[in-house]
Write a protein that holds these residues in place. Structure first.
Motif, short mmCIF file in Angstrom:
data_model
loop_
_atom_site.label_atom_id
_atom_site.label_comp_id
_atom_site.label_asym_id
_atom_site.label_seq_id
_atom_site.Cartn_x
_atom_site.Cartn_y
_atom_site.Cartn_z
N TYR A 64 0.85 -1.17 0.00
CA TYR A 64 0.00 0.00 0.00
C TYR A 64 0.89 1.23 0.00
CZ TYR A 64 -3.83 3.10 1.24
OH TYR A 64 -4.76 4.10 1.24
N TYR A 65 0.76 2.08 -1.03
CA TYR A 65 1.56 3.30 -1.15
C TYR A 65 1.14 4.29 -0.08
CZ TYR A 65 3.15 7.72 -3.14
OH TYR A 65 3.73 8.95 -3.32
N GLN A 66 2.12 4.85 0.63
CA GLN A 66 1.82 5.78 1.72
C GLN A 66 2.29 7.21 1.48
OE1 GLN A 66 0.10 5.19 4.60
NE2 GLN A 66 -0.41 3.19 3.79
N GLY A 67 2.93 7.47 0.34
CA GLY A 67 3.34 8.84 0.04
C GLY A 67 4.84 9.01 0.01
N GLU A 71 9.83 6.92 -1.59
CA GLU A 71 8.43 6.73 -1.20
C GLU A 71 8.32 5.74 -0.05
OE1 GLU A 71 6.73 7.02 -5.76
OE2 GLU A 71 7.14 5.06 -4.90
N LEU A 72 7.26 5.88 0.72
CA LEU A 72 6.95 4.91 1.78
C LEU A 72 5.89 3.94 1.27
CD1 LEU A 72 6.70 7.06 5.02
CD2 LEU A 72 8.45 5.38 4.43
N TRP A 73 6.15 2.66 1.47
CA TRP A 73 5.21 1.60 1.11
C TRP A 73 5.03 0.69 2.32
CZ3 TRP A 73 3.07 0.53 -3.86
CH2 TRP A 73 3.46 1.41 -4.86
N HIS A 74 3.81 0.22 2.53
CA HIS A 74 3.51 -0.71 3.62
C HIS A 74 3.22 -2.07 3.01
CE1 HIS A 74 0.61 -2.31 6.78
NE2 HIS A 74 1.80 -2.35 7.32
N GLU A 90 1.33 -4.55 3.25
CA GLU A 90 0.07 -4.84 3.91
C GLU A 90 -0.34 -6.30 3.82
OE1 GLU A 90 -3.87 -2.25 4.15
OE2 GLU A 90 -3.52 -3.03 2.14
N TRP A 140 7.28 -1.61 6.94
CA TRP A 140 7.27 -0.32 6.27
C TRP A 140 8.57 -0.22 5.48
CZ3 TRP A 140 3.45 3.27 6.03
CH2 TRP A 140 2.35 3.05 6.87
N THR A 195 9.68 10.14 9.94
CA THR A 195 8.78 10.67 8.93
C THR A 195 7.80 11.60 9.62
OG1 THR A 195 7.28 8.81 9.18
CG2 THR A 195 8.92 8.65 7.41
#
Length: 88
Positions: free
Chosen positions: A17-20, A53-56, A58, A64, A87
């Protein structure tokens, strides 16, 4: 697109899941005014080229990740655990 999770190995992007952006934002002072808060909440850079970018993960290990990805080609050049990185 595939992301190489440091814990699980290569996985399809749909597990993540893309977090920004993985850049720290400077939060305005509580009394900074409506324009400063509007900018903080709504305005982001949209660069063409390499970004962090931060990705989780999931649907996997729940880690993270900080992913360095080229926004033009979607090529991923680096993936590291984001644990311990600040962050905002």
């Amino acid at each position: 697109m595939r992301i190489d999770c440091p814990l699980c190995g290569s996985r399809d992007r749909r597990e993540f899941y893309y977090q920004g952006d993985a850049v720290a934002l400077t939060r305005p002072a509580p009394d900074a005014g409506e324009a400063a808060w509007d900018d903080y909440v709504h305005l982001r850079d949209n660069p063409a080229g390499p970004t962090r970018e931060l990705w989780h993960h999931e649907a996997g290990c729940s880690a993270w990740l900080e992913v360095t990805r080229d926004t033009v080609s979607h090529a991923i050049s680096d993936v590291t655990l984001a644990a311990g990185k600040a962050t905002a």
